[in-house]
Motif scaffolding. Structure first.
Motif, mmCIF file in Angstrom:
data_model
loop_
_atom_site.group_PDB
_atom_site.id
_atom_site.type_symbol
_atom_site.label_atom_id
_atom_site.label_comp_id
_atom_site.label_asym_id
_atom_site.label_seq_id
_atom_site.Cartn_x
_atom_site.Cartn_y
_atom_site.Cartn_z
ATOM 1 N N MET A 1 53.315 26.668 25.073
ATOM 2 C CA MET A 1 54.479 27.140 25.816
ATOM 3 C C MET A 1 54.926 26.092 26.825
ATOM 4 S SD MET A 1 55.009 30.469 28.311
ATOM 5 C CE MET A 1 54.863 31.707 27.028
ATOM 6 N N MET A 2 56.214 25.770 26.768
ATOM 7 C CA MET A 2 56.797 24.853 27.736
ATOM 8 C C MET A 2 57.292 25.630 28.950
ATOM 9 S SD MET A 2 56.299 22.033 26.046
ATOM 10 C CE MET A 2 54.760 22.854 25.635
ATOM 11 N N LYS A 3 57.630 24.931 30.011
ATOM 12 C CA LYS A 3 57.983 25.627 31.252
ATOM 13 C C LYS A 3 59.278 26.428 31.164
ATOM 14 C CE LYS A 3 55.480 23.748 35.131
ATOM 15 N NZ LYS A 3 55.572 23.092 36.459
ATOM 16 N N ASP A 4 60.096 26.141 30.158
ATOM 17 C CA ASP A 4 61.311 26.936 29.976
ATOM 18 C C ASP A 4 61.077 28.124 29.052
ATOM 19 O OD1 ASP A 4 61.010 25.575 27.613
ATOM 20 O OD2 ASP A 4 63.081 24.883 27.478
ATOM 21 N N GLY A 5 59.821 28.353 28.670
ATOM 22 C CA GLY A 5 59.494 29.491 27.829
ATOM 23 C C GLY A 5 59.628 29.257 26.346
ATOM 24 N N LYS A 6 60.062 28.058 25.943
ATOM 25 C CA LYS A 6 60.141 27.749 24.523
ATOM 26 C C LYS A 6 58.784 27.266 24.015
ATOM 27 C CE LYS A 6 65.056 26.596 24.149
ATOM 28 N NZ LYS A 6 66.038 25.552 23.778
ATOM 29 N N SER A 7 58.633 27.338 22.697
ATOM 30 C CA SER A 7 57.385 26.924 22.079
ATOM 31 C C SER A 7 57.528 25.527 21.494
ATOM 32 C CB SER A 7 56.991 27.908 20.969
ATOM 33 O OG SER A 7 55.740 27.565 20.420
ATOM 34 N N LEU A 8 56.437 24.781 21.541
ATOM 35 C CA LEU A 8 56.392 23.471 20.896
ATOM 36 C C LEU A 8 55.206 23.461 19.943
ATOM 37 C CD1 LEU A 8 57.706 20.607 20.867
ATOM 38 C CD2 LEU A 8 55.836 19.903 22.350
ATOM 39 N N GLN A 9 55.502 23.315 18.655
ATOM 40 C CA GLN A 9 54.419 23.182 17.681
ATOM 41 C C GLN A 9 53.737 21.847 17.931
ATOM 42 O OE1 GLN A 9 54.789 24.355 13.346
ATOM 43 N NE2 GLN A 9 54.656 22.148 13.093
ATOM 44 N N VAL B 1 53.062 17.512 27.109
ATOM 45 C CA VAL B 1 52.518 17.286 28.451
ATOM 46 C C VAL B 1 53.635 17.270 29.489
ATOM 47 C CG1 VAL B 1 51.383 15.578 29.931
ATOM 48 C CG2 VAL B 1 50.448 16.075 27.676
ATOM 49 N N ILE B 2 54.737 16.599 29.160
ATOM 50 C CA ILE B 2 55.860 16.518 30.097
ATOM 51 C C ILE B 2 56.401 17.913 30.397
ATOM 52 C CG2 ILE B 2 58.212 15.653 30.440
ATOM 53 C CD1 ILE B 2 57.443 13.360 28.460
ATOM 54 N N MET B 3 56.655 18.698 29.350
ATOM 55 C CA MET B 3 57.344 19.983 29.523
ATOM 56 C C MET B 3 56.433 21.127 29.937
ATOM 57 S SD MET B 3 60.379 20.088 26.696
ATOM 58 C CE MET B 3 59.313 20.151 25.274
ATOM 59 N N ALA B 4 55.141 20.979 29.730
ATOM 60 C CA ALA B 4 54.213 22.041 30.128
ATOM 61 C C ALA B 4 53.804 21.925 31.589
ATOM 62 C CB ALA B 4 52.969 22.021 29.243
ATOM 63 N N HIS B 5 53.839 20.693 32.132
ATOM 64 C CA HIS B 5 53.312 20.478 33.488
ATOM 65 C C HIS B 5 54.321 19.938 34.492
ATOM 66 C CE1 HIS B 5 49.343 21.286 31.956
ATOM 67 N NE2 HIS B 5 49.326 20.221 31.173
ATOM 68 N N GLY B 6 55.407 19.315 34.040
ATOM 69 C CA GLY B 6 56.320 18.638 34.956
ATOM 70 C C GLY B 6 56.978 19.576 35.956
ATOM 71 N N ASP B 7 57.513 18.989 37.037
ATOM 72 C CA ASP B 7 58.190 19.788 38.051
ATOM 73 C C ASP B 7 59.420 19.047 38.557
ATOM 74 O OD1 ASP B 7 57.300 17.835 39.835
ATOM 75 O OD2 ASP B 7 55.717 19.078 40.700
ATOM 76 N N ALA B 8 60.010 19.536 39.629
ATOM 77 C CA ALA B 8 61.248 18.975 40.153
ATOM 78 C C ALA B 8 61.122 17.511 40.543
ATOM 79 C CB ALA B 8 61.725 19.795 41.357
ATOM 80 N N ARG B 9 59.906 17.065 40.830
ATOM 81 C CA ARG B 9 59.703 15.674 41.230
ATOM 82 C C ARG B 9 59.446 14.739 40.054
ATOM 83 N NH1 ARG B 9 56.600 15.706 47.051
ATOM 84 N NH2 ARG B 9 57.350 17.731 47.773
ATOM 85 N N GLY B 10 59.213 15.295 38.857
ATOM 86 C CA GLY B 10 58.990 14.460 37.683
ATOM 87 C C GLY B 10 57.757 14.864 36.903
#
Length: 475
Positions: free
Chosen positions: A220-228, A272-281
């Motif tokens: 699950m990515m931070k926008d709620g979408k799935s990544l295979q 990794v980018i989309m599961a953990h990233g935040d407003a700062r990068g």
């Protein structure tokens, strides 16, 4: 734009997640666009993440008895016609070489989209007896799939990956391998990438072209979408019969072998980018971060600050920490922004006042928390802190994911669930028409089938449910 406003180059993660993702990929030096549409250049910072992924994963493959090999990237087009479902599934994505050396080729050559066919051809030559089994080979390579819509790491015309291809004497052994390697992926995703994943069987619609069964790993990515993020395929005897992969068994009878294939790719960097990233990068798990710690001197020319920084760096390196000392002439504020954007897990701040007090300041990228540390205990504290960050990132991601898994009893419930950025569990009768209707109504697809049946009826037709399925919108 002033350097102190460097982070403003990244779009608002809440307002425009796709643009935020692209900005982070570009502005942190992970990747750039190649001159051919749909291709990417993985820059040193991004490739360092891939090298760490590769090293961790390769060790796991070797521990389970697999060996690395390399196969040609050019595959005779005739190979693809031998397994009908396989060629049909990959035909739209295959890039074909028709000319070489100024002449038209007698047979067009495909640039590998995957290697089941060419590896199957070689296995048919190598396999003679049951004594040759199992064959456990992995390949680190590039592949090409001519994608129409591309995005760095997630979907590009050319990407890097590993693909395992194994051969077994029995159906049971091959299925055991398929599930085992899915488990290897799951352990890696959670303990190295700090990403909790959902694993399970894919529906017939979503399975790999040519497989008997496909098992997937969904993050699950931070926008709620799935990544295979990885798949493992039980191929049965489909490719064995297509490529004549046979062996003389103990009973003296020639038999077709059973095969598997499984793969993950640079798509995991996107995860990794989309599961953990935040407003700062970026926010990088320590186990894959190119630099696990950065030392930032404050008032570098005063009070032996640089000498102390260099001493800390040397000791951290001896302790096995990947560390960088930022001795550039940029301001401390600019350095903070830059290294936070790059996702370095721990920052060590050293100034003359800190040294007078016998301490340094530590900053955690994942929680944005600062703490004091005794100068003499810096190394052991940083090593311990990195372990803590790795562990806490997984737990934080798991809690976030679990909060965003909901259940639904009908298509409207699936729609409202995915619209809110959730994974939705719902009942499914097993009918392809119902699966298609869910995608048509909600733009969500069946990601994996749940281990246990948790719903009585299908969310579409109301007939008895054969499965509970995780539905989500996906990249």
């Amino acid at each position: 734009m002033a350097k102190d406003n460097f982070v403003e180059n990244i779009a608002d993660i809440e307002a425009d997640f796709p643009q935020w993702y692209t900005d982070v990929c570009k502005k942190t030096g992970l990747v750039d666009y190649g001159p051919v549409k749909g291709t990417m250049v993985i820059r040193p910072y991004g490739y360092a993440i891939w090298e760490n992924i590769q090293r961790e994963m390769d060790a796991r493959f070797k521990a389970t008895g697999h060996k690395n090999a390399y196969f040609p990237m050019l595959i005779p087009m005739s190979f693809f016609t031998k397994e009908a479902e396989h060629v049909e599934g990959f035909a739209p994505e295959v890039a074909v070489v028709t000319h070489a050396g100024g002449e038209e080729l007698a047979e067009p050559l495909a640039i590998r989209p995957t290697s089941e066919t060419i590896i199957g051809n070689m296995y048919s030559k190598w396999l003679q007896s049951y004594r040759d089994l199992p064959i456990l080979i992995n390949q680190w390579a590039n592949v090409m799939r001519w994608e129409k819509t591309t995005r760095p790491f997630l979907r590009t015309s050319e990407f890097l990956w590993q693909e395992g291809h194994t051969v077994h004497a029995t159906e049971e052994e091959a299925m055991e391998e398929t599930i085992k390697m899915l488990g290897v992926y799951k352990e890696f995703a959670e303990n190295v990438l700090a990403i909790p994943v959902l694993c399970g069987r894919k529906t017939e619609k979503e399975k790999f072209a040519g497989a008997v069964a496909t098992f997937g790993m969904e993050a699950m990515m931070k926008d709620g979408k799935s990544l295979q993020s990885g798949t493992s395929h039980y191929l049965g005897q489909n490719f064995s019969k297509a490529f004549d992969i046979k062996f003389l068994d103990k009973d003296g009878v020639q038999k077709y072998a059973y095969t598997t294939s499984w793969g993950t790719s640079t798509r995991m960097i996107g995860a990794v980018i989309m599961a953990h990233g935040d407003a700062r990068g970026l926010v990088l798990p320590p186990k894959v971060a190119p630099e696990q710690a950065v030392i930032v001197p404050i008032a570098a020319k005063k009070g032996g600050v640089m000498e102390a920084c260099q001493d800390i760096k040397t000791k951290l390196e001896k302790a096995g920490v990947r560390v960088v000392l930022d001795d550039t002439d940029n301001s401390p504020g600019w350095k903070f922004n830059e290294w936070e954007m790059k996702g370095v897990p721990v920052r060590i701040e050293v100034g003359p006042r800190d040294l007078e007090a016998g301490k340094v300041m530590l900053f955690r990228r994942d929680t944005l928390e600062k703490s004091e540390c005794a100068l003499g205990a810096t190394v052991e504290t940083v090593v311990s802190l990195l372990e803590c960050v790795q562990r806490d990132m997984l737990e934080s991601a798991r809690a976030r994911r679990d909060e965003k898994i909901v259940s639904a009893n009908d298509a409207e419930g699936i729609l409202s669930g995915v619209e809110a950025g959730n994974f939705v569990k719902a009942g499914w009768c097993g009918c392809r028409d119902c699966e298609d209707k869910i995608k048509e109504k909600t733009n969500a697809t069946a990601r994996v089938i749940c281990d246990k049946l948790q719903h009585e009826v299908c969310a579409v037709c109301g007939k008895p449910a054969k499965h509970s399925v995780y539905f989500a919108r996906a990249y």
